[in-house]
Design an enzyme around this catalytic site. Structure first.
Site, PDB file in Angstrom:
ATOM      1  N   PRO A   1      31.753  22.835  28.919  1.00 44.06           N
ATOM      2  CA  PRO A   1      32.320  21.484  29.028  1.00 44.06           C
ATOM      3  C   PRO A   1      31.269  20.488  29.500  1.00 44.06           C
ATOM      4  CG  PRO A   1      33.007  22.824  30.900  1.00 44.06           C
ATOM      5  CD  PRO A   1      32.213  23.730  30.001  1.00 44.06           C
TER       6      PRO A   1
ATOM      7  N   ASP B   1      26.964  20.724  32.902  1.00 41.72           N
ATOM      8  CA  ASP B   1      28.035  21.698  32.716  1.00 41.72           C
ATOM      9  C   ASP B   1      29.035  21.484  33.847  1.00 41.72           C
ATOM     10  OD1 ASP B   1      29.711  23.899  32.636  1.00 41.72           O
ATOM     11  OD2 ASP B   1      28.116  25.376  32.390  1.00 41.72           O
ATOM     12  N   HIS B   2      30.231  20.963  33.502  1.00 48.12           N
ATOM     13  CA  HIS B   2      31.191  20.572  34.529  1.00 48.12           C
ATOM     14  C   HIS B   2      31.709  21.762  35.327  1.00 48.12           C
ATOM     15  CE1 HIS B   2      33.543  17.747  36.617  1.00 48.12           C
ATOM     16  NE2 HIS B   2      33.870  16.962  35.625  1.00 48.12           N
ATOM     17  N   ARG B   3      31.518  22.969  34.835  1.00 43.52           N
ATOM     18  CA  ARG B   3      31.951  24.148  35.581  1.00 43.52           C
ATOM     19  C   ARG B   3      31.085  24.382  36.812  1.00 43.52           C
ATOM     20  NH1 ARG B   3      31.473  28.470  30.892  1.00 43.52           N
ATOM     21  NH2 ARG B   3      29.435  27.420  30.881  1.00 43.52           N
ATOM     22  N   ALA B   4      29.834  23.889  36.769  1.00 43.21           N
ATOM     23  CA  ALA B   4      28.906  24.127  37.871  1.00 43.21           C
ATOM     24  C   ALA B   4      28.511  22.848  38.597  1.00 43.21           C
ATOM     25  CB  ALA B   4      27.644  24.822  37.359  1.00 43.21           C
TER      26      ALA B   4
END
Length: 422
Positions: free
Chosen positions: A220, A394-397
């Site tokens: 994402p 990376d929106h997850r990190a």
């Protein structure tokens, strides 16, 4: 004792390799450590050394053939040693040509060999042949590539007439079957295809395609853009280069960007990270990758542990990496595992763009051209050198605030570059 030379997994992302040239020919004497064959991986051209001495008794994969990792390439043995059992074992793995110059082979064994040293193959048994589909009590003879295309396209092998050796179904047979099924409706709907020239994918281009699909779809992305006044940074660069005249070293904008990114990441370690399914990897050093255009794609040599290095050392190391990248001579450890990546298209006149993250890293910085433009400074209009950069995250990190804080520090350092030399 016979030594098997196989297509080893020479990089972490390598799935197949192409034989560039056999340095040794059948019948040539071989000493342990001699370069026997040059292989094109997904990132570079590597030299494969023999791990045993003897005579190159048999070459099983011809030049320009592409085969999966684990495939037996050749056998080195004593001149009088019996290698018939090895050849019998590998018979199904000998590449054959699918009529269009594309070589195929039997599928590799289920377990691939572990990554070897960059220039030495792993001594493993040849891959076991894969049993074909059954038809009328016997096998449907088809190359692995033809099977894959047939499976992807929904074409039953039993319905295809093979034109290869011994009636073997090859790539062109499947393509002809597909054409026979779909050509009429497609032509009726959109007319004939325009003329085109077929360009085969290199190993590098295949790797780029795989990595980008794995990145932009599952990862994402979000993007943050800021504009930086580069006047002082360019003045510092000019002053440093005057002091380096005659030394053979020249500081470029990329060196300054790399150093600035490393120092900014030291202040924002949450951005120097990667998402790893059930945890986040927060890297303890900064390894900066610089995207470099080569003749058939893009490769990202990595400058390791940038933090303590000065601009002069960064320049020397980076130029060596770029030279080897363009010659396809990088070792795997020189292009894999960047914790942060910079892609600079400013030299092509691109003002602004967004870059796709290169997994497993969580960020990549896209750098545009530095251009002179009018800006308002303390109520007055002045002409300044301005550069736009976009950080892909990376929106997850990495959250938006994390990325924004990093960019603010990055901008401040470039606008007050004396911090780079303190």
């Amino acid at each position: 004792m016979a030594t098997r030379i196989v297509m080893s997994k020479l990089s972490p992302t390598m799935e197949e390799g192409r034989i560039i040239q056999w340095v040794k020919k059948e019948g040539d004497p071989v000493e342990s450590g001699d370069v026997v064959v040059e292989v094109e991986t997904d990132k570079a051209t590597m030299e494969v050394e023999a791990m045993g001495s003897g005579v190159l008794r048999k070459i099983l994969v011809e030049e320009n053939a592409t085969v999966p990792t684990g495939t037996l390439l050749a056998v080195v043995a004593a001149a009088d040693e019996d290698i018939s059992s090895i050849l019998a074992e590998a018979e199904a793995a000998v590449p054959s040509t699918d009529g269009d110059g594309a070589a195929t082979t039997a599928e590799p064994a289920a377990t691939e060999p572990e990554p070897a040293a960059a220039t030495q193959p792993v001594a493993v048994s040849a891959p076991e042949p894969v049993v074909e589909s059954q038809h009328d009590g016997g096998r449907v003879k088809a190359s692995p590539l033809a099977r894959r295309i047939a499976q992807d396209s929904g074409v039953p092998l039993q319905s295809v007439q093979g034109t290869g050796t011994g009636g073997r179904i090859i790539k062109r047979d499947i393509e002809a079957a597909i054409s026979g099924v779909v050509a009429a409706p497609v032509t009726a709907a959109v007319g004939p295809e325009p003329p085109y020239q077929r360009v085969e994918l290199t190993q590098l281009r295949k790797a780029i395609a795989r990595n980008l699909v794995q990145s932009l779809g599952p990862v994402p992305h979000f993007f943050l853009t800021t504009e930086i006044d580069m006047g002082r940074a360019l003045d510092l660069r000019a002053e440093l280069n005057r002091s380096l005249e005659g030394s053979g070293v020249k500081i470029g904008v990329n060196e300054i960007l790399i150093k600035t990114a490393a120092q900014a990441l030291a202040e924002h370690p949450n951005v120097n990270a990667a998402f790893a399914e059930d945890h986040i990897r927060r890297f303890t050093r900064v390894d900066v990758g610089l995207a470099v255009a080569v003749s058939d794609g893009l490769i990202t040599p990595v400058l390791r542990n940038v933090g303590p290095k000065g601009l002069r050392q960064i320049s020397t190391e980076m130029r060596g990496l770029i030279e080897r990248a363009r010659e396809r001579k990088l070792a795997p450890e020189e292009y894999y595992g960047a914790t942060f990546t910079i892609s600079n298209l400013g030299m092509y006149g691109i003002d602004e763009f967004t870059a796709v993250i290169n997994p497993p890293a969580a960020t990549i910085l896209a750098v545009g051209a530095t251009v002179e433009k009018p800006v308002v400074i303390d109520g007055s209009i002045e002409i300044r050198s301005r550069m736009r950069v976009t950080l892909s995250c990376d929106h997850r990190a990495v959250d938006g605030a994390m990325g924004a804080e990093f960019l603010a520090t990055f901008r401040e350092m470039l606008e007050n570059p004396l911090r780079l030399v303190l």
